[in-house]
Design a protein around this motif. Sequence first.
Motif, PDB file in Angstrom:
ATOM      1  N   LYS A 285      -4.764  22.030  33.949  1.00 33.47           N
ATOM      2  CA  LYS A 285      -5.779  22.385  32.947  1.00 33.47           C
ATOM      3  C   LYS A 285      -5.292  23.510  32.032  1.00 33.47           C
ATOM      4  CE  LYS A 285      -8.900  23.504  36.037  1.00 33.47           C
ATOM      5  NZ  LYS A 285      -8.100  23.369  37.288  1.00 33.47           N
ATOM      6  N   SER A 286      -4.833  24.613  32.638  1.00 35.64           N
ATOM      7  CA  SER A 286      -4.405  25.752  31.817  1.00 35.64           C
ATOM      8  C   SER A 286      -3.143  25.422  31.025  1.00 35.64           C
ATOM      9  CB  SER A 286      -4.176  26.982  32.694  1.00 35.64           C
ATOM     10  OG  SER A 286      -5.393  27.436  33.232  1.00 35.64           O
ATOM     11  N   THR A 287      -2.261  24.664  31.625  1.00 34.38           N
ATOM     12  CA  THR A 287      -1.052  24.241  30.909  1.00 34.38           C
ATOM     13  C   THR A 287      -1.440  23.468  29.652  1.00 34.38           C
ATOM     14  OG1 THR A 287       0.199  24.147  32.969  1.00 34.38           O
ATOM     15  CG2 THR A 287       1.072  22.883  31.123  1.00 34.38           C
TER      16      THR A 287
ATOM     17  N   GLY B  86      -4.358  23.745  39.894  1.00 32.64           N
ATOM     18  CA  GLY B  86      -2.993  23.237  39.822  1.00 32.64           C
ATOM     19  C   GLY B  86      -2.861  21.874  39.171  1.00 32.64           C
TER      20      GLY B  86
END
Length: 237
Positions: free
Chosen positions: A49-51, A46
């Motif tokens: 990182k992926s964003t 959350g």
Amino acid sequence: MADEPIITLRGVTKTYGEGATAFQALKGVDLDIAEGDFVAVMGPSGSGKSTTMNMLGCLDVPTNGSFLFKGVEVGHLDRDQRALLRRKYLGFVFQGFNLLSRTTALENVELPLVYRGEDKKTRHDLGMAALDKVGLADWWDHTPAELSGGQQQRVAIARAIVTSPAVLLADEPTGNLDSERSVEIMQLLSGLNRDSNITVLMVTHEPDMAAFARTLVHFKDGLVERIETNKKVPEPV
Ligand SMILES: Nc1ncnc2c1ncn2[C@@H]1O[C@H](COP(=O)(O)OP(=O)(O)O)[C@@H](O)[C@H]1O
Ligand SMILES: [Mg+2]
């Protein structure tokens, strides 16, 4: 490594949703990625990182701030322009391999070349060369079901590099693999980084995998918390 970073983020924010349900996933990210670097992106679940990876991969756009790619502002390109940028410069590897199941390894690897409009012979030659780089030339006519998890991820890596991208983005590429297979994938990525000068950006929450990277970027609560340089990068085999 070139002097000018291949990627620069300045004050990048990302807000999902609107109004009362709006959530700010990135709160002003500043980051420079040097050309040819091997970067591990780490941080709690959350933390953004992926964003960040989706934005760097031109799959999504920042809400505010600046995103320079090779010195050009690309944070506000439209969907078609981003697709062109991805096709020309970027390769993707995912945790779940994302291969087409009824399709041979070679056909999977050729797919980005189909989108590029390459002819049959070029597709075949580049596809086989990419499979050779990941050690799977002999497995070209096998479908994903006939390959192990580690082999499937190698095919996915071959597919990601078949277009000779400048940047390879990998979000938890070893997340579905046991530790031995994970190390093999990391050695492969290290070798590609060294031999093909591909800038590698990889998300991982495993310190053993991050140890293969030269730069460790730690995220926390939607911000870059700190950046470390790894002085003990293992030699690619
Ligand atoms: N499409 C989305 N819509 C709403 N919230 C999202 C979306 N994607 C991610 N988020 C939220 O943004 C925060 C950062 O997510 P993410 O970048 O996936 O984190 P990480 O990859 O570090 O686990 C999380 O709180 C997550 O719930
Ligand atoms: Mg994630």
